[in-house]
Design a protein around this motif. Structure first.
Motif, PDB file in Angstrom:
ATOM      1  N   SER A  26      -1.177  -1.621  -5.762  1.00  0.00           N
ATOM      2  CA  SER A  26      -0.626  -0.873  -4.633  1.00  0.00           C
ATOM      3  C   SER A  26       0.743  -1.418  -4.220  1.00  0.00           C
ATOM      4  N   ASP A  27       0.924  -2.769  -4.253  1.00  0.00           N
ATOM      5  CA  ASP A  27       2.230  -3.333  -3.887  1.00  0.00           C
ATOM      6  C   ASP A  27       3.307  -2.890  -4.870  1.00  0.00           C
ATOM      7  N   ASP A  28       2.940  -2.811  -6.152  1.00  0.00           N
ATOM      8  CA  ASP A  28       3.919  -2.380  -7.157  1.00  0.00           C
ATOM      9  C   ASP A  28       4.291  -0.914  -6.971  1.00  0.00           C
ATOM     10  N   VAL A  29       3.335  -0.114  -6.514  1.00  0.00           N
ATOM     11  CA  VAL A  29       3.622   1.299  -6.262  1.00  0.00           C
ATOM     12  C   VAL A  29       4.623   1.426  -5.119  1.00  0.00           C
ATOM     13  N   VAL A  30       4.415   0.636  -4.058  1.00  0.00           N
ATOM     14  CA  VAL A  30       5.327   0.676  -2.914  1.00  0.00           C
ATOM     15  C   VAL A  30       6.728   0.258  -3.350  1.00  0.00           C
ATOM     16  N   GLN A  49      10.372   8.492  -9.868  1.00  0.00           N
ATOM     17  CA  GLN A  49       9.415   7.915 -10.806  1.00  0.00           C
ATOM     18  C   GLN A  49       8.068   7.695 -10.120  1.00  0.00           C
ATOM     19  N   ALA A  50       8.125   7.218  -8.896  1.00  0.00           N
ATOM     20  CA  ALA A  50       6.889   6.977  -8.159  1.00  0.00           C
ATOM     21  C   ALA A  50       6.140   8.281  -7.900  1.00  0.00           C
ATOM     22  N   LEU A  66       4.444   2.818 -18.335  1.00  0.00           N
ATOM     23  CA  LEU A  66       3.520   3.455 -17.395  1.00  0.00           C
ATOM     24  C   LEU A  66       3.025   4.815 -17.896  1.00  0.00           C
ATOM     25  N   VAL A  67       3.822   5.508 -18.671  1.00  0.00           N
ATOM     26  CA  VAL A  67       3.426   6.830 -19.141  1.00  0.00           C
ATOM     27  C   VAL A  67       3.772   6.957 -20.627  1.00  0.00           C
ATOM     28  N   VAL A  68       3.145   7.943 -21.241  1.00  0.00           N
ATOM     29  CA  VAL A  68       3.494   8.330 -22.610  1.00  0.00           C
ATOM     30  C   VAL A  68       3.744   9.837 -22.617  1.00  0.00           C
TER      31      VAL A  68
END
Length: 824
Positions: free
Chosen positions: A205-209, A218-219, A256-258
């Motif tokens: 959650s901290d990394d998302v913030v 991106q978020a 984070l994504v492909v």
């Protein structure tokens, strides 16, 4: 020969090409392609000095000839044709006297067809050998500066003037070298980029913030994918969050994504009516037909049924409920309809009833849409294919039924090689699959009804309208007396005009038929008799008020409306006869309060043109609809209570033994558009031949009565179905060359009749075609009739081979048409 290659031994294939040569060509398969090659695939192969695409029909370890070339490429990952389809096209080739390759070519979707072109390369050492014209120097400069180019690319740089001749002369001198190369297929597989989360790198959650602060877009994309729990199209993320490719690239780099490319089908518009999905109870006749057809499907035994139902008898509902049973048995279905763009109601009912299980194939789709629909069928993603003539080749794997709706329609006959009839191919495809073939029509072709009379098919009759309404009353107006005072210039008789007025005042709808488009069929000088004629065809030009021009309805040549006579310069000219534009103009003046629309080839040329007009008519936005024969194509409009035929004689006097049959079918079909709702229908037929048996029978809704008279005429003249017919056509832009070609052909036919002892055959001609010149080509016909289809096929094939072997000369074309339609 086996259907698959063996990697341990040399591999050779038999390939048939889409050319009028009736033999296979042997090629070696290079080691790099051995593991992929299979029967039914396409193969790119060298042929003399060009490259062509053929079809692999056999694989073995010995070539048929000593010296063989290698195939160049295999464009397909898996076979385009199954063994069943190869066999069907082999039958088409045998029955319609064309090559196997030509038959297979017509079964391939247009988007898959690969052509070839020549690429030209300059030989620098040769540019100092001799003198060159200014045009040759331009071409040499283009190749010197830009490298190897195709003819089209050279034209873009140096212009098209005399380009082919210039390139040929340079090639003969060795200044340029020509190499054949493949053109890209008409369409390719469309893909769409999808974005998905990497499951093993979820953020805390901290990394998302932190991501929201540094890269909010991106978020936003990350959280969308997290909440949705599945991959999302990149296009949707761009639209919702403004996520550019750079945003997605940043997420990919963070792990984070492909992204992945997924195949995307181009879906055609297959709108359905609001009540189209409703299932209607069957009456006793419909139920009996349904049970008989379903029993044959369950037995998995080939059978042909002729479903003859009067207009409005509910044939389509029988089709729909039979197909439900077919699907329940795990089987597939093909439904052919004529000129599908003209029957959106029919297609709409199938789409609404079966939703995603259906694919649609017809010429109104784009190449990409047709290709994607074909691939859906090949992959087994659909169970039903609805389409026009070519849909009979749909690659459904487990066929249980083939339905040919309006089986009498002439559009089922192909006009180019191979000149097959889709109805007959449908019967053969059903036979090879132990399936059922249903031929449906209110006015069956004479051949189909005759087959039901002699036991070749089982006839099922629907004699009542499904809505329990009565057939419309029909009145024949003798225009010899009605139009006596107007000397043939009358458009609507007083009786028909009064009827139209009454229906419009009552808020009901009217259909008027005139099977001739344009405003006036020809323009004449009243002083010297000059008529405006087409420069390319032996026909008069038709005046079109929309655009104020003259147009040829055969080659589409156009010229401005003439103000004076081309010959004697007299003015004014007179405009003779009438077409749908003239009637439309008259209706707007005669019924100023009515909403009038026209439906013909001029108003429906754009994509979806038919559906737009018919949709407006269905929504009661049009009071009077005037049009050509496309109005008779199975439309169901409850608001129509009057059908008027402006001129029933159009086509009845053509020099064609099917003229009466086609006239009867058109009149009966268009009459059936009236009274399909709760209100009683009325039909008024204007004619100068009120006693003609086709008109009398159509007015009485009496198909059996018409058939008895027509079959008697056919039998007395020994026309089909009592004898089979082939028409040989010679065409050339040179009149004398066409005549010489026909004389040579006539000699060959007579020699074949003598040498092969073909007895009992009758020649018709040779003679110039009724319209001798069309689109710059002069045409001659020679017909042959025979009671023995086998002997006629043998004669046709031997004649074709002998004529082509005799080198008829450049520019002379031979066309062979078995079971011809409309040749005269």
């Amino acid at each position: 020969m086996s259907p698959h290659a063996s990697p341990e031994s040399p591999c050779y294939v038999d390939v048939v090409l889409p050319i009028p040569v009736e033999r296979c060509f042997s090629y070696e398969v290079p080691p790099s392609l051995v593991d992929r090659v299979a029967v039914g695939m396409r193969a790119v192969v060298p042929v003399l000095k060009r490259v062509d695409t053929g079809f692999i029909v056999a694989i073995g370890n010995r070539p048929a000839v000593e010296k063989v070339k290698s195939i160049l490429d295999l464009p397909d990952e898996k076979p385009v044709f199954t063994e069943e389809m190869l066999s069907l096209c082999r039958w088409i080739a045998d029955y319609y006297c064309c090559s196997w390759g030509e038959a297979l070519q017509c079964a391939v979707p247009s988007g898959l067809k690969i052509g070839t072109k020549m690429r030209y390369r300059l030989e620098p050492d040769m540019i100092h050998t001799g003198r060159f014209t200014e045009r040759q120097r331009q071409v040499i400069a283009a190749l010197y500066n830009r490298g190897a180019l195709t003819e089209g690319q050279i034209a873009n740089v140096a212009g098209r003037k005399a380009l082919s001749n210039t390139l040929s002369s340079l090639a003969r001198r060795g200044v340029v070298q020509a190499t054949p190369v493949m053109q890209d297929a008409g369409v390719s597989i469309r893909t769409e980029t999808y974005v998905a989360l990497c499951a093993d790198t979820l953020l805390a959650s901290d990394d998302v913030v932190a991501l929201q602060r540094r890269a909010p877009k991106q978020a936003a994309v990350y959280l969308e994918l997290l909440h949705q729990g599945e991959a999302r199209p990149l296009s949707a993320l761009k639209e919702k969050y403004g996520a550019t490719s750079a945003v997605i690239k940043g997420l990919v780099e963070k792990g984070l994504v492909v992204t992945e490319a997924r195949e995307l089908y181009r879906a055609p518009d297959m709108g359905s009516g609001g009540q189209a999905a409703e299932k209607f109870p069957l009456n006793a006749e419909q139920q009996a037909a349904h049970e008989t057809i379903v029993a044959a499907v369950r037995a998995r035994a080939f059978q042909t049924f002729l479903l003859r139902g009067i207009t409005g008898s509910g044939k389509t509902e029988v089709y729909l409920q039979v197909i439900e049973e077919v699907l329940a048995l795990g089987l597939d279905a093909i439904i052919l309809v004529p000129e599908i763009s003209l029957t959106p109601q029919t297609v709409g009912r199938f789409v609404a009833r079966f939703a995603q299980d259906i694919a649609v194939l017809h010429s109104g789709l784009s190449l990409g849409e047709r290709y994607d629909e074909w691939r859906r069928a090949q992959r087994g993603e659909v169970r039903i294919v609805v389409g026009a003539r070519s849909a009979i080749f749909a690659p459904l794997p487990n066929l249980g039924i083939v339905i040919v709706d309006e089986e009498h329609d002439g559009s089922y006959k192909q006009s180019e090689t191979p000149r097959y009839h889709a109805r007959d191919v449908a019967i053969m495809r059903a036979r090879s699959n132990k399936a059922v073939c249903v031929l449906g029509s209110a006015t069956p072709s004479v051949e189909s009804y005759h087959n039901s009379e002699i036991g070749k098919s089982i006839r099922l009759d629907l004699t009542q309208r499904a809505t329990r309404g009565a057939l419309p009353t029909v009145k024949i107006l003798d225009m010899r007396s009605e139009g006596k005072e107007s000397a043939g210039k009358m458009i609507l008789s007083p009786a028909l005009e009064d009827a139209v007025n009454a229906k419009v005042d009552a808020g009901e709808q009217v259909i008027l038929l005139l099977n001739r488009r344009g405003f006036a069929p020809f323009v004449m000088c009243p002083q010297c008799g000059w008529v405006a004629e087409c420069q390319n065809c032996n026909v008069s030009l038709t005046y079109h008020s929309s655009g104020s021009h003259l147009r040829c309805h055969y080659c589409d040549e156009r010229r401005p409306k003439p103000e004076i006579c081309d010959k004697c310069f007299f003015n004014p000219l007179i405009y003779m006869g009438m077409g749908t534009q003239k009637v439309e103009d008259y209706l707007m003046r005669a019924f100023p309060k009515a909403r009038v629309a026209r439906m013909d080839a001029d108003t429906t040329s754009g994509k979806g043109g038919h559906a737009k007009i018919l949709g407006r008519f269905a929504n009661r936005e049009i009071d009077i609809l005037i049009g050509t024969q496309m109005l008779a194509k199975g439309h169901d409009f409850p608001g129509v209570t009057l059908v008027g035929v402006v001129n029933a004689d159009t086509g009845l006097t053509l020099p064609d033994f099917r003229a009466a049959e086609q006239g009867f079918q058109l009149l009966t079909q268009v009459a059936g558009r009236a009274g399909r709702g709760d209100l009683v229908g009325e039909v008024i037929i204007q004619t100068f031949r009120p006693k003609h048996y086709a008109i009398v029978a159509a007015a009485a809704h009496d198909y059996p009565g018409f058939f008895q008279q027509e079959i008697a005429h056919r039998e007395s003249a020994l026309y089909p179905p009592f004898r089979r017919m082939v028409n040989f056509s010679i065409e050339s832009v040179d009149d004398e060359a066409a005549e010489r070609g026909m004389l040579r052909l006539h000699r060959i036919v007579r020699e074949q009749l003598r040498d092969e002892a073909f007895q009992g055959m009758e020649l018709m001609g040779p003679a110039p075609a009724a319209i001798k010149r069309i689109n710059k080509y002069y045409r001659w016909h020679l017909g042959v009739l025979s009671k023995s289809p086998k002997k006629l096929n043998n004669l046709t094939r031997k004649t074709r081979e002998a004529f082509l072997a005799d080198q008829p000369g450049k520019g002379i074309q031979l066309k062979v048409d078995l079971d011809p339609y409309g040749i005269f």
